[in-house]
Design a protein around this motif. Structure first.
Motif, PDB file in Angstrom:
ATOM      1  N   LEU A   8     121.140 -27.846  17.942  1.00  0.00           N
ATOM      2  CA  LEU A   8     121.251 -26.789  16.951  1.00  0.00           C
ATOM      3  C   LEU A   8     122.676 -26.176  17.457  1.00  0.00           C
ATOM      4  CD1 LEU A   8     117.844 -24.933  17.003  1.00  0.00           C
ATOM      5  CD2 LEU A   8     118.573 -26.857  15.767  1.00  0.00           C
ATOM      6  N   THR A   9     123.577 -25.967  16.148  1.00  0.00           N
ATOM      7  CA  THR A   9     124.887 -25.297  16.605  1.00  0.00           C
ATOM      8  C   THR A   9     125.493 -25.080  15.067  1.00  0.00           C
ATOM      9  OG1 THR A   9     127.106 -25.927  17.320  1.00  0.00           O
ATOM     10  CG2 THR A   9     125.714 -27.622  16.243  1.00  0.00           C
ATOM     11  N   ALA A  10     126.371 -24.003  15.326  1.00  0.00           N
ATOM     12  CA  ALA A  10     127.012 -23.654  14.029  1.00  0.00           C
ATOM     13  C   ALA A  10     128.530 -24.427  13.863  1.00  0.00           C
ATOM     14  CB  ALA A  10     127.692 -22.257  14.322  1.00  0.00           C
ATOM     15  N   ASP A  36     120.070 -24.906  21.550  1.00  0.00           N
ATOM     16  CA  ASP A  36     121.215 -24.549  20.831  1.00  0.00           C
ATOM     17  C   ASP A  36     122.760 -25.048  21.896  1.00  0.00           C
ATOM     18  OD1 ASP A  36     122.965 -22.897  19.681  1.00  0.00           O
ATOM     19  OD2 ASP A  36     122.488 -20.975  20.585  1.00  0.00           O
ATOM     20  N   GLU A  38     117.254 -21.263  22.725  1.00  0.00           N
ATOM     21  CA  GLU A  38     118.236 -20.581  21.655  1.00  0.00           C
ATOM     22  C   GLU A  38     118.355 -19.132  22.165  1.00  0.00           C
ATOM     23  OE1 GLU A  38     120.261 -19.029  19.266  1.00  0.00           O
ATOM     24  OE2 GLU A  38     119.644 -20.911  18.279  1.00  0.00           O
ATOM     25  N   LYS A  98     123.497 -24.573  11.878  1.00  0.00           N
ATOM     26  CA  LYS A  98     123.045 -23.426  11.846  1.00  0.00           C
ATOM     27  C   LYS A  98     123.828 -22.885  10.338  1.00  0.00           C
ATOM     28  CE  LYS A  98     122.031 -22.170  16.356  1.00  0.00           C
ATOM     29  NZ  LYS A  98     122.095 -21.040  17.322  1.00  0.00           N
ATOM     30  N   PRO A  99     123.011 -21.921   9.613  1.00  0.00           N
ATOM     31  CA  PRO A  99     121.762 -21.320  10.154  1.00  0.00           C
ATOM     32  C   PRO A  99     120.607 -22.470   9.707  1.00  0.00           C
ATOM     33  CG  PRO A  99     122.764 -20.642   7.873  1.00  0.00           C
ATOM     34  CD  PRO A  99     123.748 -21.461   8.386  1.00  0.00           C
ATOM     35  N   VAL A 100     119.622 -22.344  10.290  1.00  0.00           N
ATOM     36  CA  VAL A 100     118.542 -23.387  10.430  1.00  0.00           C
ATOM     37  C   VAL A 100     117.493 -23.170   9.401  1.00  0.00           C
ATOM     38  CG1 VAL A 100     116.843 -24.584  11.860  1.00  0.00           C
ATOM     39  CG2 VAL A 100     118.851 -24.059  12.946  1.00  0.00           C
ATOM     40  N   ASP A 127     119.861 -16.394  20.857  1.00  0.00           N
ATOM     41  CA  ASP A 127     119.548 -15.182  19.723  1.00  0.00           C
ATOM     42  C   ASP A 127     118.014 -15.187  19.562  1.00  0.00           C
ATOM     43  OD1 ASP A 127     119.535 -13.572  17.572  1.00  0.00           O
ATOM     44  OD2 ASP A 127     121.050 -14.748  16.504  1.00  0.00           O
ATOM     45  N   ASP A 184     130.300 -27.605  12.729  1.00  0.00           N
ATOM     46  CA  ASP A 184     129.785 -28.627  11.699  1.00  0.00           C
ATOM     47  C   ASP A 184     131.040 -29.484  11.412  1.00  0.00           C
ATOM     48  OD1 ASP A 184     131.538 -26.971  10.680  1.00  0.00           O
ATOM     49  OD2 ASP A 184     130.461 -26.331   8.898  1.00  0.00           O
ATOM     50  N   GLN A 216     116.620 -15.589  16.139  1.00  0.00           N
ATOM     51  CA  GLN A 216     116.504 -16.934  15.614  1.00  0.00           C
ATOM     52  C   GLN A 216     115.276 -17.655  16.309  1.00  0.00           C
ATOM     53  OE1 GLN A 216     119.973 -19.154  14.822  1.00  0.00           O
ATOM     54  NE2 GLN A 216     121.224 -17.273  15.463  1.00  0.00           N
TER      55      GLN A 216
END
Length: 225
Positions: free
Chosen positions: A78-80, A51, A7, A101-103, A9, A82, A12
């Motif tokens: 994990l990803t934004a 990510d 990840e 995300k947000p997780v 960030d 969607d 996070q």
């Protein structure tokens, strides 16, 4: 489990890493895909949490390379992103699960538990090998109606041994599996931990299962019957 968490960030990365460690896992937390590539060539992970958008090498590229190499450990993306098409693309790239995300940390831990249970050794919330049972929830090992409580590190070693029955595991392999990347255990840490685990196994008459292979390492020598 030994988990690779990638990840970029840091705000996070750290909370997710801390939550996974608190849940009993060993976690290598990495901020870029290139370093993750190198680690994947050096270590065998039980789970990858990637990510999607990473500097240098994306999470999707990592997943595809990992699958092309014949590796089968589950991958959680994990990803934004969607949209349905994004989810389909991620799953078709080799991911086993997808978290937007947000997780939510509670949901993440639940998905990690679900992916862990896909192992053929898992029976409910127990890891079973011959007549030896390792309980995931209360960190106990049981045999013939006798049980003993394990510490967190003892539990990690017992799980690692049970996932690799009859295989000789070197000190280096055990250190890599139980201590995260960038952390250095003391020189006698593995020897001390094996001695403590043998003491626990003696309570359930399984001390002789944990065998020392002189000059090489250790193995869980499971009886054939």
């Amino acid at each position: 489990m030994l988990i690779l968490l990638v990840e970029d960030d840091l705000a996070q990365l750290e909370p997710l890493r801390a939550a996974l460690i608190k849940a009993g896992h060993t976690v290598d937390g990495i901020e870029d895909g290139e370093t993750a590539q190198w680690l994947l060539s050096q270590k065998d992970y039980d789970l990858l949490i990637l990510d999607w958008m990473l500097p240098k090498v994306s999470g999707v590229d990592l997943c595809q390379e990992y699958r092309r190499a014949g590796k089968t450990a589950p991958v959680l993306m994990l990803t934004a992103k969607d949209s349905t098409s994004d989810k389909v693309y991620g799953l078709d790239s080799g991911a086993d699960d997808y978290l937007v995300k947000p997780v939510d940390i509670i949901e993440l831990l639940a998905r990690v538990r679900a992916l862990r249970r896909r192992s053929p050794l898992w029976n409910g919330d127990r890891l079973t090998l011959a007549d030896l049972h390792l309980d995931l929830n209360n960190l106990t090992v049981e045999r013939n109606q006798a049980s003993t409580q394990l510490s967190g590190r003892e539990f990690q070693l017992m799980e690692y041994l049970m996932r690799h029955p009859r295989q000789i595991l070197s000190h280096t392999q055990i250190e890599q599996a139980l201590w995260g990347w960038g952390t250095e255990p003391e020189s006698n840490a593995v020897t001390t931990l094996v001695r403590r685990l043998r003491q626990r196994l003696q309570i359930i008459d399984a001390k002789d299962w944990l065998e020392s292979v002189y000059g090489v390492g250790y193995r869980l020598n499971v009886p054939e019957t």
